[in-house]
Design a protein around this motif. Structure first.
Motif, PDB file in Angstrom:
ATOM      1  N   GLN A 155      -0.472  13.368  -9.897  1.00 36.84           N
ATOM      2  CA  GLN A 155      -1.962  14.566  -9.714  1.00 36.84           C
ATOM      3  C   GLN A 155      -2.955  13.722  -9.884  1.00 36.84           C
ATOM      4  OE1 GLN A 155       0.781  18.518  -8.380  1.00 36.84           O
ATOM      5  NE2 GLN A 155      -1.777  18.522  -9.085  1.00 36.84           N
ATOM      6  N   GLY A 156      -2.612  13.558 -10.932  1.00 36.70           N
ATOM      7  CA  GLY A 156      -3.965  12.914 -11.641  1.00 36.70           C
ATOM      8  C   GLY A 156      -4.312  11.625 -11.411  1.00 36.70           C
ATOM      9  N   CYS A 157      -3.861  10.392 -10.866  1.00 35.47           N
ATOM     10  CA  CYS A 157      -3.965   8.833 -10.022  1.00 35.47           C
ATOM     11  C   CYS A 157      -4.683   9.588  -8.982  1.00 35.47           C
ATOM     12  CB  CYS A 157      -2.719   8.250  -9.780  1.00 35.47           C
ATOM     13  SG  CYS A 157      -2.930   7.084 -11.810  1.00 35.47           S
ATOM     14  N   ARG A 158      -3.831  10.863  -7.534  1.00 37.40           N
ATOM     15  CA  ARG A 158      -4.532  11.234  -7.226  1.00 37.40           C
ATOM     16  C   ARG A 158      -5.793  11.765  -6.637  1.00 37.40           C
ATOM     17  NH1 ARG A 158      -1.419  14.583  -2.485  1.00 37.40           N
ATOM     18  NH2 ARG A 158      -1.202  16.364  -4.032  1.00 37.40           N
ATOM     19  N   LEU A 202       0.674  -1.332   0.230  1.00 38.81           N
ATOM     20  CA  LEU A 202       0.146  -0.001  -0.189  1.00 38.81           C
ATOM     21  C   LEU A 202       0.699   0.731   0.083  1.00 38.81           C
ATOM     22  CD1 LEU A 202      -2.604  -1.266   2.612  1.00 38.81           C
ATOM     23  CD2 LEU A 202      -3.494  -0.415   0.337  1.00 38.81           C
ATOM     24  N   GLN A 203       2.000   1.405   0.830  1.00 41.80           N
ATOM     25  CA  GLN A 203       2.653   2.382   0.509  1.00 41.80           C
ATOM     26  C   GLN A 203       4.089   2.621  -0.226  1.00 41.80           C
ATOM     27  OE1 GLN A 203       4.157   2.474   4.718  1.00 41.80           O
ATOM     28  NE2 GLN A 203       2.089   3.777   5.181  1.00 41.80           N
ATOM     29  N   THR A 204       4.252   1.056  -1.332  1.00 42.52           N
ATOM     30  CA  THR A 204       5.418   1.463  -2.202  1.00 42.52           C
ATOM     31  C   THR A 204       4.114   1.209  -3.572  1.00 42.52           C
ATOM     32  OG1 THR A 204       4.832  -1.092  -1.523  1.00 42.52           O
ATOM     33  CG2 THR A 204       6.376  -0.085  -0.796  1.00 42.52           C
ATOM     34  N   HIS A 205       3.305   1.224  -3.992  1.00 43.69           N
ATOM     35  CA  HIS A 205       2.462   0.873  -5.304  1.00 43.69           C
ATOM     36  C   HIS A 205       1.365   2.196  -5.236  1.00 43.69           C
ATOM     37  CE1 HIS A 205       5.198  -2.688  -5.463  1.00 43.69           C
ATOM     38  NE2 HIS A 205       4.804  -2.432  -6.914  1.00 43.69           N
ATOM     39  N   CYS A 206       1.059   2.937  -5.948  1.00 41.35           N
ATOM     40  CA  CYS A 206      -0.024   3.749  -6.306  1.00 41.35           C
ATOM     41  C   CYS A 206      -1.435   3.034  -6.100  1.00 41.35           C
ATOM     42  CB  CYS A 206       0.230   4.212  -7.718  1.00 41.35           C
ATOM     43  SG  CYS A 206      -0.975   5.352  -8.096  1.00 41.35           S
ATOM     44  N   ASN A 207      -2.484   3.613  -5.510  1.00 36.44           N
ATOM     45  CA  ASN A 207      -3.268   3.552  -5.426  1.00 36.44           C
ATOM     46  C   ASN A 207      -4.628   3.191  -6.220  1.00 36.44           C
ATOM     47  OD1 ASN A 207      -6.000   3.006  -3.073  1.00 36.44           O
ATOM     48  ND2 ASN A 207      -4.706   1.944  -2.371  1.00 36.44           N
ATOM     49  N   THR A 208      -4.170   3.846  -7.261  1.00 36.19           N
ATOM     50  CA  THR A 208      -4.486   3.663  -8.127  1.00 36.19           C
ATOM     51  C   THR A 208      -4.758   3.302  -9.708  1.00 36.19           C
ATOM     52  OG1 THR A 208      -5.832   6.207  -7.725  1.00 36.19           O
ATOM     53  CG2 THR A 208      -5.621   5.512 -10.455  1.00 36.19           C
ATOM     54  N   CYS A 209      -3.339   3.061  -9.767  1.00 32.59           N
ATOM     55  CA  CYS A 209      -3.157   2.288 -11.439  1.00 32.59           C
ATOM     56  C   CYS A 209      -1.551   1.626 -11.089  1.00 32.59           C
ATOM     57  CB  CYS A 209      -2.056   3.673 -12.210  1.00 32.59           C
ATOM     58  SG  CYS A 209      -0.301   3.724 -11.642  1.00 32.59           S
ATOM     59  N   PHE A 210      -1.830   1.282  -9.692  1.00 34.06           N
ATOM     60  CA  PHE A 210      -0.831   0.488  -9.279  1.00 34.06           C
ATOM     61  C   PHE A 210       0.569   0.201  -9.520  1.00 34.06           C
ATOM     62  CE2 PHE A 210      -3.892  -2.533  -7.438  1.00 34.06           C
ATOM     63  CZ  PHE A 210      -4.876  -2.064  -7.304  1.00 34.06           C
ATOM     64  N   THR A 211       1.054   1.526  -9.919  1.00 35.72           N
ATOM     65  CA  THR A 211       2.754   1.591 -10.742  1.00 35.72           C
ATOM     66  C   THR A 211       3.069   1.507  -9.574  1.00 35.72           C
ATOM     67  OG1 THR A 211       2.169   2.101 -12.557  1.00 35.72           O
ATOM     68  CG2 THR A 211       4.517   2.920 -11.642  1.00 35.72           C
ATOM     69  N   ARG A 212       4.621   0.490  -8.961  1.00 30.51           N
ATOM     70  CA  ARG A 212       5.203   1.033  -8.001  1.00 30.51           C
ATOM     71  C   ARG A 212       6.225   2.245  -8.183  1.00 30.51           C
ATOM     72  NH1 ARG A 212      10.961  -2.365  -5.676  1.00 30.51           N
ATOM     73  NH2 ARG A 212      11.421  -0.699  -4.072  1.00 30.51           N
ATOM     74  N   CYS A 213       5.704   3.422  -6.280  1.00 33.52           N
ATOM     75  CA  CYS A 213       6.181   4.813  -6.422  1.00 33.52           C
ATOM     76  C   CYS A 213       7.374   4.956  -5.905  1.00 33.52           C
ATOM     77  CB  CYS A 213       5.480   5.369  -5.670  1.00 33.52           C
ATOM     78  SG  CYS A 213       4.018   5.803  -6.437  1.00 33.52           S
TER      79      CYS A 213
END
Length: 650
Positions: free
Chosen positions: A281-284, A253-264
């Motif tokens: 910002q778009g995914c947020r 949950l804290q390593t991947h985008c909650n919208t697109c699932f890409t690693r952040c």
């Protein structure tokens, strides 16, 4: 089955409170032939359940003091030149810092709370710009100039102290100078490589996500399943379907985008909770106006649950409560009145992957589940219903004002969740991410979550599967890994297959988790694992599939003569040459194949698909060369997807 939900301790505690005799009486109300509405209604009426199974929601409030501590730890790592650790700690500091409401309409959020639960004042927001500023320093050292500039702008936006702003101005100038003078763009910490998404050559009009090469069939023993309508070659794409619902495992949950699932590696925070991240910002904006907004208030409890509970929560919350309530009675009536082959198809006869109808009509195996399992699953649905009520985001009126649902409303949604949990246990998939890191750069698929899609779920299992099913981004893909003849069932694999798991282990897993015994050839004929398969192969008769005697060129069973090429048969010599050449090319390619290759060469794919097709036509199964070629093709095809290249150390 109870343990797979991860709530067996709570259920045991509830039943133990009743005592043996009373708990046995309660369990009699949970039976495969009873309706989910009746079972959930009974569960909702248990007073003890409301006290024993009321899920706790630990606070996920932002904390200035926690943010400051994490920033301090980040400073220590930065001073030691441990940049990867400093980047991680500063990002966690950003997640923990109280966040002012977002101004943008697409990213609008509620007022923030801090440690004591009071509404935050301006002083509480001091930690956020400081954390952004410190992270920008790490990014500058890592030569991630664009990300550094973005963090500098955010630090200014959220009120970085005027007395310190000269530091950021100088760093900003340094970024601009470096970007202007650099002849080449610095390597990113995580480089995302996009691959053209797979497409269907010719879709089935009634099932738009499925190839016209495949149709749906039904039998009382197998249920709904897929059948080839024409010859399907290895590598052929059979399904391309947008994933209906998906969720990340808690540890991501804290390593991947909650919208697109890409690693952040340089994430943006949710302004309200500290549990999830976004890549942009778009995914947020999408998350805060969509799925995450319905989960944020209860995510500390929901995120810790098994994904077979989270996926049903997400299925239900994709539609407003009033819409779901209206649809449920209609769909339940359809399940009782429609033929199995018509279930999930809309009024126009189309199986719409995005429709709630299709996902509702997936198999649940309810009739095969014992009372204890049904009780446990119902307990999971009960807890999800409690979380929906507590979130105050789902049971809302037309003006989005929350209301206390009636008993009827709670039972309607709870019984639907009960239904979807059973469905997910039988139809869920692991969500994979392809990445490459380390010195050798070998690609690896890491399972980071779970997903469900209705069309892909129509395929039944075989331990010698005919297709692979996987996600490629937000698409669910089904692709052939063998030659499939017209009328042959198109099977997928729920397990790793006969090559790596012995029959007794496969039987145990399938019986316990999927509630059936497999009758595929690998199971009924007792095929050995890869290491025990024969290295040599026998050619088969094109008429009856028994082996051809090399001594007289005749079939050992029907006597068909393969001495000479004819209009109906190739000779044993011609077949031998064709198979031998395909095998030789494959073995040579495998010997020289670079295991660090991420996207396979088309020639390697062609050689692999050719040996599989040739051996499917002419060779008796099983044998080692064919099994290895099939497993190799499955790996190549799974790797034909977007991937992430992670810099060493991150």
């Amino acid at each position: 089955m109870a343990e797979s939900l991860g709530i067996d301790n709570q259920v045991h505690k509830l039943l133990a409170g009743y005592g043996g005799e009373k708990s046995s009486e309660i369990l009699k109300n949970f039976h495969g032939k009873f309706s989910v509405v009746d079972m959930f209604s009974h569960f909702w009426g248990l007073e003890e359940a409301h006290s024993c199974l009321d899920p706790e929601v630990p606070p996920s409030r932002k904390s200035k003091s926690e943010s400051e501590k994490l920033r301090g730890d980040g400073n220590k790592a930065f001073q030691k030149k441990n940049l990867s650790e400093a980047l991680k700690l500063y990002s966690l500091s950003i997640l923990a810092a109280p966040h002012p409401p977002l101004d943008s309409e697409s990213e609008k959020t509620d007022s923030q709370t801090v440690e004591n639960g009071d509404v935050a004042d301006e002083n509480d927001y001091e930690a956020l710009p400081l954390a952004y500023a410190n992270r920008s320093a790490v990014l500058f050292e890592l030569k991630q100039y664009e990300d550094c500039l973005n963090d500098i702008e955010r630090a200014f936006q959220y009120g970085y102290p005027e007395s310190l702003q000269h530091k950021l101005v100088k760093r900003k100038e340094g970024c601009t100078t470096a970007m202007d003078s650099s002849e080449s763009r610095p390597e990113g910490l995580a480089m995302y490589h996009a691959v053209n998404p797979p497409v269907l050559a010719d879709s089935n009009p009634a099932l738009p996500a499925m190839s016209s090469s495949v149709k749906v069939a039904f039998s009382p023993t197998a249920g709904r399943y897929l059948v080839a309508q024409k010859e399907i070659l290895p590598g052929e794409i059979l399904v391309v379907e947008e994933v209906h619902s998906r969720c990340l495992y808690q540890q991501y949950l804290q390593t991947h985008c909650n919208t697109c699932f890409t690693r952040c590696l340089v994430p943006l925070p949710c302004p309200s909770c500290k549990l999830v991240v976004f890549c942009s910002q778009g995914c947020r904006g999408k998350g805060l106006s969509g799925q995450h907004s319905l989960e944020c208030p209860v995510l500390p409890a929901l995120g810790s649950m098994n994904t077979c509970l989270i996926i049903p929560y997400r299925i239900i919350t994709k539609l407003p409560f009033a819409t779901v309530k209206d649809l449920l009675a209609h769909f339940r009536s359809e399940k009782d009145s429609k033929s199995p082959l018509a279930l999930g198809f809309n009024e126009k006869g189309v199986y719409d992957s995005n429709s709630y109808r299709t996902v509702y009509c997936l198999v649940t195996n309810q009739e095969k589940r014992d009372s204890r399992s049904l009780f446990t699953i119902c307990a999971g649905a009960f807890m999800l219903t409690k979380l929906l009520i507590r979130s105050q985001r789902y049971f809302v009126d037309d003006s989005l004002k929350p209301f206390e649902p009636s008993k009827e409303d709670a039972i309607a949604i709870g019984s639907a969740l009960f239904h979807h949990i059973m469905s997910d246990l039988s139809n869920g998939h692991r969500y994979g991410e392809l990445l490459t890191s380390g010195a050798d750069g070998t690609p690896d698929i890491q399972n980071i979550g779970s997903w469900i899609s209705p069309t892909l779920s129509l395929a039944n299992h075989s331990c010698d599967q005919a297709v692979i099913t996987c996600n490629k981004g937000n698409l669910g893909i089904m692709q052939a890994i063998q030659l499939i003849q017209p009328g042959q069932e198109v099977t997928t694999g729920y397990l790793r297959g006969y090559g790596t798991q012995n029959p007794s282990l496969r039987k145990e897993i399938l019986t316990n988790n999927y509630l059936f015994s497999c009758t595929c050839r690998a199971c009924t004929e007792g095929w050995p694992t890869f290491n025990q398969l024969p290295d040599n192969y026998q050619l088969k008769c094109s008429q009856c599939s028994h082996f051809i005697n090399r001594s007289d060129n005749k079939c050992s069973s029907c006597g068909e003569d393969f001495s000479m090429d004819t209009l109906t048969n190739l000779s044993l010599k011609t077949i031998d040459q064709e198979v031998g050449l395909a095998v030789l090319k494959f073995l040579r390619m495998r010997k020289d194949f670079n295991m660090s290759t991420i996207i396979a060469r088309q020639e390697d794919l062609r050689v692999t698909m050719k040996v599989i097709e040739t051996m499917d036509r002419y060779v008796i199964m099983p044998n080692k060369i064919y099994a290895n070629a099939k497993a190799f093709l499955a790996g190549l095809l799974r790797n034909q997807r977007d991937y992430l290249k992670i810099r060493s150390g991150f």
